[in-house]
Motif scaffolding. Sequence first.
Motif, mmCIF file in Angstrom:
data_model
loop_
_atom_site.group_PDB
_atom_site.id
_atom_site.type_symbol
_atom_site.label_atom_id
_atom_site.label_comp_id
_atom_site.label_asym_id
_atom_site.label_seq_id
_atom_site.Cartn_x
_atom_site.Cartn_y
_atom_site.Cartn_z
ATOM 1 N N SER A 70 2.562 34.521 -15.653
ATOM 2 C CA SER A 70 2.928 34.501 -17.067
ATOM 3 C C SER A 70 2.364 33.270 -17.774
ATOM 4 C CB SER A 70 4.447 34.505 -17.193
ATOM 5 O OG SER A 70 4.850 34.047 -18.454
ATOM 6 N N PRO A 71 1.766 33.455 -18.967
ATOM 7 C CA PRO A 71 1.273 32.303 -19.739
ATOM 8 C C PRO A 71 2.370 31.277 -20.011
ATOM 9 C CG PRO A 71 0.457 34.336 -20.689
ATOM 10 C CD PRO A 71 1.459 34.725 -19.641
ATOM 11 N N GLY A 72 3.600 31.766 -20.177
ATOM 12 C CA GLY A 72 4.716 30.861 -20.422
ATOM 13 C C GLY A 72 5.019 29.981 -19.220
ATOM 14 N N VAL A 73 4.904 30.558 -18.027
ATOM 15 C CA VAL A 73 5.127 29.796 -16.799
ATOM 16 C C VAL A 73 4.046 28.731 -16.645
ATOM 17 C CG1 VAL A 73 5.142 29.929 -14.276
ATOM 18 C CG2 VAL A 73 6.372 31.650 -15.620
ATOM 19 N N ILE A 74 2.812 29.111 -16.958
ATOM 20 C CA ILE A 74 1.692 28.159 -16.881
ATOM 21 C C ILE A 74 1.923 26.993 -17.834
ATOM 22 C CG2 ILE A 74 -0.772 27.847 -17.337
ATOM 23 C CD1 ILE A 74 -1.114 30.825 -16.503
ATOM 24 N N ALA A 75 2.278 27.303 -19.081
ATOM 25 C CA ALA A 75 2.522 26.250 -20.075
ATOM 26 C C ALA A 75 3.691 25.371 -19.655
ATOM 27 C CB ALA A 75 2.801 26.876 -21.444
ATOM 28 N N GLY A 76 4.721 25.983 -19.081
ATOM 29 C CA GLY A 76 5.882 25.218 -18.632
ATOM 30 C C GLY A 76 5.534 24.251 -17.520
ATOM 31 N N ALA A 77 4.711 24.714 -16.578
ATOM 32 C CA ALA A 77 4.306 23.857 -15.460
ATOM 33 C C ALA A 77 3.483 22.672 -15.952
ATOM 34 C CB ALA A 77 3.513 24.677 -14.449
ATOM 35 N N GLU A 111 -5.960 26.501 -9.547
ATOM 36 C CA GLU A 111 -6.154 26.989 -8.179
ATOM 37 C C GLU A 111 -5.116 28.068 -7.849
ATOM 38 O OE1 GLU A 111 -6.782 25.240 -3.664
ATOM 39 O OE2 GLU A 111 -5.467 24.157 -5.050
ATOM 40 N N THR A 112 -3.893 27.854 -8.295
ATOM 41 C CA THR A 112 -2.831 28.840 -8.059
ATOM 42 C C THR A 112 -3.128 30.148 -8.782
ATOM 43 O OG1 THR A 112 -1.195 27.069 -7.829
ATOM 44 C CG2 THR A 112 -0.357 29.284 -8.290
ATOM 45 N N ILE A 113 -3.601 30.047 -10.027
ATOM 46 C CA ILE A 113 -3.945 31.253 -10.794
ATOM 47 C C ILE A 113 -5.044 32.033 -10.086
ATOM 48 C CG2 ILE A 113 -4.975 32.085 -12.952
ATOM 49 C CD1 ILE A 113 -3.611 29.679 -14.331
ATOM 50 N N LYS A 114 -5.993 31.311 -9.519
ATOM 51 C CA LYS A 114 -7.097 31.948 -8.794
ATOM 52 C C LYS A 114 -6.561 32.768 -7.616
ATOM 53 C CE LYS A 114 -11.650 31.497 -9.375
ATOM 54 N NZ LYS A 114 -12.252 31.761 -10.689
ATOM 55 N N GLN A 115 -5.546 32.229 -6.966
ATOM 56 C CA GLN A 115 -4.978 32.898 -5.793
ATOM 57 C C GLN A 115 -3.968 33.971 -6.174
ATOM 58 O OE1 GLN A 115 -3.372 29.449 -3.868
ATOM 59 N NE2 GLN A 115 -5.340 28.781 -3.037
ATOM 60 N N VAL A 116 -3.245 33.728 -7.268
ATOM 61 C CA VAL A 116 -2.208 34.669 -7.703
ATOM 62 C C VAL A 116 -2.385 34.947 -9.202
ATOM 63 C CG1 VAL A 116 0.271 35.158 -7.728
ATOM 64 C CG2 VAL A 116 -0.655 33.532 -6.058
ATOM 65 N N LEU A 118 -18.289 37.146 -19.680
ATOM 66 C CA LEU A 118 -16.980 37.263 -19.054
ATOM 67 C C LEU A 118 -16.420 38.673 -19.209
ATOM 68 C CD1 LEU A 118 -15.410 33.963 -20.457
ATOM 69 C CD2 LEU A 118 -16.137 34.336 -18.089
ATOM 70 N N SER A 119 -15.964 39.244 -18.116
ATOM 71 C CA SER A 119 -15.260 40.523 -18.169
ATOM 72 C C SER A 119 -13.777 40.261 -18.396
ATOM 73 C CB SER A 119 -15.447 41.290 -16.861
ATOM 74 O OG SER A 119 -14.777 40.617 -15.796
ATOM 75 N N ASP A 120 -13.020 41.325 -18.674
ATOM 76 C CA ASP A 120 -11.575 41.168 -18.842
ATOM 77 C C ASP A 120 -10.947 40.625 -17.560
ATOM 78 O OD1 ASP A 120 -11.957 42.185 -21.349
ATOM 79 O OD2 ASP A 120 -10.951 44.104 -20.985
ATOM 80 N N GLN A 121 -11.432 41.082 -16.411
ATOM 81 C CA GLN A 121 -10.908 40.604 -15.130
ATOM 82 C C GLN A 121 -11.235 39.126 -14.924
ATOM 83 O OE1 GLN A 121 -8.796 42.016 -13.147
ATOM 84 N NE2 GLN A 121 -8.800 40.355 -11.647
ATOM 85 N N ASP A 122 -12.433 38.714 -15.362
ATOM 86 C CA ASP A 122 -12.798 37.290 -15.291
ATOM 87 C C ASP A 122 -11.793 36.441 -16.058
ATOM 88 O OD1 ASP A 122 -15.125 37.595 -13.777
ATOM 89 O OD2 ASP A 122 -16.366 37.935 -15.545
ATOM 90 N N VAL A 123 -11.407 36.930 -17.233
ATOM 91 C CA VAL A 123 -10.467 36.196 -18.083
ATOM 92 C C VAL A 123 -9.116 36.066 -17.389
ATOM 93 C CG1 VAL A 123 -9.155 36.296 -20.248
ATOM 94 C CG2 VAL A 123 -11.610 36.793 -20.249
ATOM 95 N N ILE A 124 -8.680 37.136 -16.748
ATOM 96 C CA ILE A 124 -7.369 37.137 -16.089
ATOM 97 C C ILE A 124 -7.313 36.110 -14.960
ATOM 98 C CG2 ILE A 124 -5.834 38.522 -14.613
ATOM 99 C CD1 ILE A 124 -6.718 40.961 -16.352
#
Length: 202
Positions: free
Chosen positions: A159-166, A150-155, A111-117
Amino acid sequence: MKTLIHLTFLLLLATLYACGQESSSNYDNYTKLEIETEKCLDDWFDSRNVSWNELQTVFENYFASGKISNPSDSKDKQYQDILNYWQSPSYQFPVFKDKKKVVAIKNKLGLSDQDVIIKTQLNCFTNNYIDNKATVDTTSSYYVFGATLETIKQVPNISPGVIAGAINLSMDKADLKKELYQKTIVLMYCFDMSLFLSDGTE
């Protein structure tokens, strides 16, 4: 006769061992898609000779040592506390002492850093969700995680906080007892932590 009994016993043991080796997870109350997704993740780790247990232990120990979760609590309670912290950190993230271990695992997985993102490490989940989206129950935790990925893949760079909140808002908290969602949370955050947290020597 004794030889036949002994042979039968050995074959029974071998069968039980093989069944135990087939999966480290208990699939109670899993849907077919959840089983397929977790097996995909496990197979990927096995193919790279990477230990799930090592990565998950590093992740859990980090939050336990930071007094964010309590290792004596049930697993689902620990992961709920971790999600709550990501959603709204009450204080600065502790030093990530095992960062080098996680970086080594990340590199071993290719995994590259970009892969992780963009969460390439969760392609098993993302792709399985997208392929089966039309049939996924929209009230299920599988849908919540899948739609989020799927949303992360597109955008990317959400924020990790937004992801956890959702996730916190919509998932069935009882599903945090399932290893699939524990592993998904580990993969969603642990490699990110290796990108932005210090190990105290930097």
